[in-house]
Design an enzyme around this catalytic site. Structure first.
Site, PDB file in Angstrom:
ATOM      1  N   VAL A  95     -36.601  -2.959   7.428  1.00 27.01           N
ATOM      2  CA  VAL A  95     -35.726  -2.702   8.842  1.00 27.01           C
ATOM      3  C   VAL A  95     -34.280  -3.599   8.667  1.00 27.01           C
ATOM      4  CG1 VAL A  95     -36.027  -3.101  11.194  1.00 27.01           C
ATOM      5  CG2 VAL A  95     -38.065  -2.683   9.692  1.00 27.01           C
ATOM      6  N   SER A  96     -33.358  -2.742   9.041  1.00 26.26           N
ATOM      7  CA  SER A  96     -31.964  -3.607   8.395  1.00 26.26           C
ATOM      8  C   SER A  96     -31.065  -3.176   9.589  1.00 26.26           C
ATOM      9  CB  SER A  96     -31.453  -3.290   7.115  1.00 26.26           C
ATOM     10  OG  SER A  96     -30.372  -3.943   6.906  1.00 26.26           O
ATOM     11  N   PRO A  97     -30.764  -4.260  10.458  1.00 26.82           N
ATOM     12  CA  PRO A  97     -29.846  -3.798  11.905  1.00 26.82           C
ATOM     13  C   PRO A  97     -28.128  -3.706  11.190  1.00 26.82           C
ATOM     14  CG  PRO A  97     -30.575  -6.048  12.007  1.00 26.82           C
ATOM     15  CD  PRO A  97     -31.251  -5.421  10.771  1.00 26.82           C
ATOM     16  N   ARG A 156     -27.197  -2.753   4.525  1.00 31.10           N
ATOM     17  CA  ARG A 156     -27.918  -1.672   4.244  1.00 31.10           C
ATOM     18  C   ARG A 156     -27.102  -1.286   2.859  1.00 31.10           C
ATOM     19  NH1 ARG A 156     -28.434  -0.715   9.853  1.00 31.10           N
ATOM     20  NH2 ARG A 156     -26.423   0.178  10.074  1.00 31.10           N
TER      21      ARG A 156
END
Length: 505
Positions: free
Chosen positions: A6-8, A13
């Site tokens: 999970v990478s905001p 990313r």
């Protein structure tokens, strides 16, 4: 193994993508595109509420920004669709990228070549009026293979362009797809029959004067036996039993679509085990299988085989995360050479295995594969795997020296075999048109004299192991002796020993 992050933030990313690229690992950026109000509505743990109240700090989408992906590999929308539908889009990506095996979709039954029941009376009438061709028992076995869908997408005996694809490419070109088909399924006929039937739009296939099928739009082409055997078997030596049958067959091949009048039955007490690919799929679904692993065999089962099957199920449960993998125990039921143990004895022996609890009946489906045996080594192994794929198998256990046979001249090769025993598994791992099937190599098992049981062979203590051959089992049975404890279950050995004693009489 698939790992999700999970990478905001876009920078993180791209860093993850670069790390994977440098390690030559696949990486897929999947954007789960769900509106914030939908996320809050689905928040069963109340995390969004706590974030708005200030109890949780740095919560993505509330007090921490989220950078929308610039160029994701996949966008998954979850609004107005079920979790299953969303998951399917991810599965499709992983299948297309060959990360996981392609799972057969339940809505896609294999095409069978049986005439629909309402048309059977008129088809029987038509078959009785057409000219006919008497076919052999092995031809009937191939007709059954075609009719039940084991060779799909074939719709009949091969026409010349399909024959050429099989001989030279080992697969059929089905639209934009390659479908593995490594062995030719052809119908050989005599010159006099070719001259009699040439020019007809259809004729009847019969066996023992019983009409079995109608072959439509026939196409005749010359049977180049030497070329066929060279490509299929790597030999033209007539000591090879299937090569000998080919040379004794007709000089012409006829291909065409077949319409099979009724289900082919052998009335030998074993028809209940002759399940079609679609029936196997239905049975596995009834058993609530989430994976199917197939084991092909033409020999009796000893405890080494059982250990391999048990070990495979354990790995699928513990390492792959499946909940209920089902074993398709699938002995070959067509023609075999004279010194192989016959089908009826093998099935009795397999039934005894279940009686003694060596294999779990609740997670195993015993069925008969109707194909003849060809002893074509790595070429034939691909056929065995493709057919099980049509039956819904996701995994296929390939043995040592599958479809092998001794070399007609034992001194011609270092080990006396026509094919290298390791080549079957190696070829399957790179065969075309088998992408939806994961190959599980066979671990060699032998009798461990030190521990008095079957075990996976260990080269470091090879002196402790004994390979008990069919010839050795036959001599034990003839002498009224039993194999070492732990080699085979007693009831299964009793069935086999009876057969060997009767053969020797």
């Amino acid at each position: 193994m698939e790992i999700t992050f999970v990478s905001p933030f876009e920078e993180d990313r791209q860093m993850a993508r670069q790390i994977h690229r440098m390690s030559d690992l696949p990486f897929f950026e999947v954007f789960v595109d769900t509106p914030l109000n939908v996320c809050e509505a689905r928040d069963t743990k109340g995390l969004y509420k706590k974030a708005r109240q200030g109890t949780i700090k740095g919560f993505t989408g509330i007090d921490q920004m989220y950078e929308r992906p610039v160029n994701p590999d996949l966008v998954v929308t979850t609004e107005d669709c079920t979790p299953e539908e969303s998951a399917t889009t991810v599965i499709d990506l992983l299948e297309k990228q060959c990360i996981i095996p392609v799972l057969q979709k339940p809505s896609m039954p294999i095409r069978e070549l049986f005439i629909p029941e309402p048309r059977i009376p008129s088809a029987k009438t038509e078959a009785a009026t057409l000219q006919s061709l008497e076919i052999s028992e092995i031809d009937v076995q191939w007709l059954q293979v075609l009719a039940e869908g084991w060779a799909a997408p074939l719709t009949g005996f091969m026409r010349e362009h399909q024959y050429l694809q099989t001989q030279h490419l080992k697969c059929l070109l089905d639209g934009d797809k390659e479908v593995n088909q490594s062995v030719p399924i052809v119908l050989a006929i005599r010159t006099e029959d070719k001259e009699r039937l040439d020019g007809l739009s259809a004729f009847t296939l019969k066996h023992n004067n019983k009409n079995l099928a109608i072959l439509r739009r026939p196409e005749f082409f010359f049977h180049r036996k030497e070329e066929r055997c060279g490509w299929q078997f790597g030999t033209n030596n007539l000591s090879h039993p299937y090569v000998k049958m080919i040379y004794e067959s007709g000089d012409w091949l006829v291909g065409g679509d077949v319409e099979v009048i009724q289900r082919i039955k052998w009335l030998d007490g074993l028809d209940k085990y002759r399940l079609t690919p679609n029936e196997i799929r239905t049975k596995c679904k009834t058993m609530k299988a989430d994976a199917v692993f197939a084991f092909q065999l033409r020999n009796p089962i000893h405890n080494g085989h059982a250990m391999l099957m048990q070990n495979t199920r354990k790995r699928l449960l513990e390492e792959r995360g499946f909940k209920n993998p089902v074993l398709l125990l699938h002995p070959l039921g067509g023609w075999t050479k004279d010194d192989d143990v016959p089908l009826h004895t093998r099935i009795l022996q397999h039934e005894a295995i279940f009686t003694e609890g060596v294999l779990d009946a609740n997670s195993t489906l015993l069925a008969i594969f109707p194909s003849p045996m060809m002893y074509a080594g790595p070429v034939e192994v691909q056929w065995h795997a493709k057919a099980r794929m049509n039956a819904g198998a996701n995994f296929y256990i390939v043995g040592r020296d599958p479809a092998g046979i001794p070399h007609p001249n034992r001194n011609a090769t270092p080990d006396g075999n026509l094919y290298d025993p390791t080549h079957g598994a190696r070829v399957l791992a790179m065969a075309r048109g088998l992408q939806s099937l994961e190959i599980i190599p066979f671990k060699v098992a032998a009798y461990d004299k030190k521990h008095k049981r079957m075990a996976f062979y260990d080269e470091k203590r090879k002196e402790d192991f004994e390979f008990i051959s069919g010839t050795k089992m036959r001599s034990l049975a003839k002498a009224g002796e039993s194999p070492p404890d732990g080699f085979m279950s007693p009831k299964a050995w009793f069935v086999l020993a009876q057969y060997y004693r009767n053969v020797d009489k």
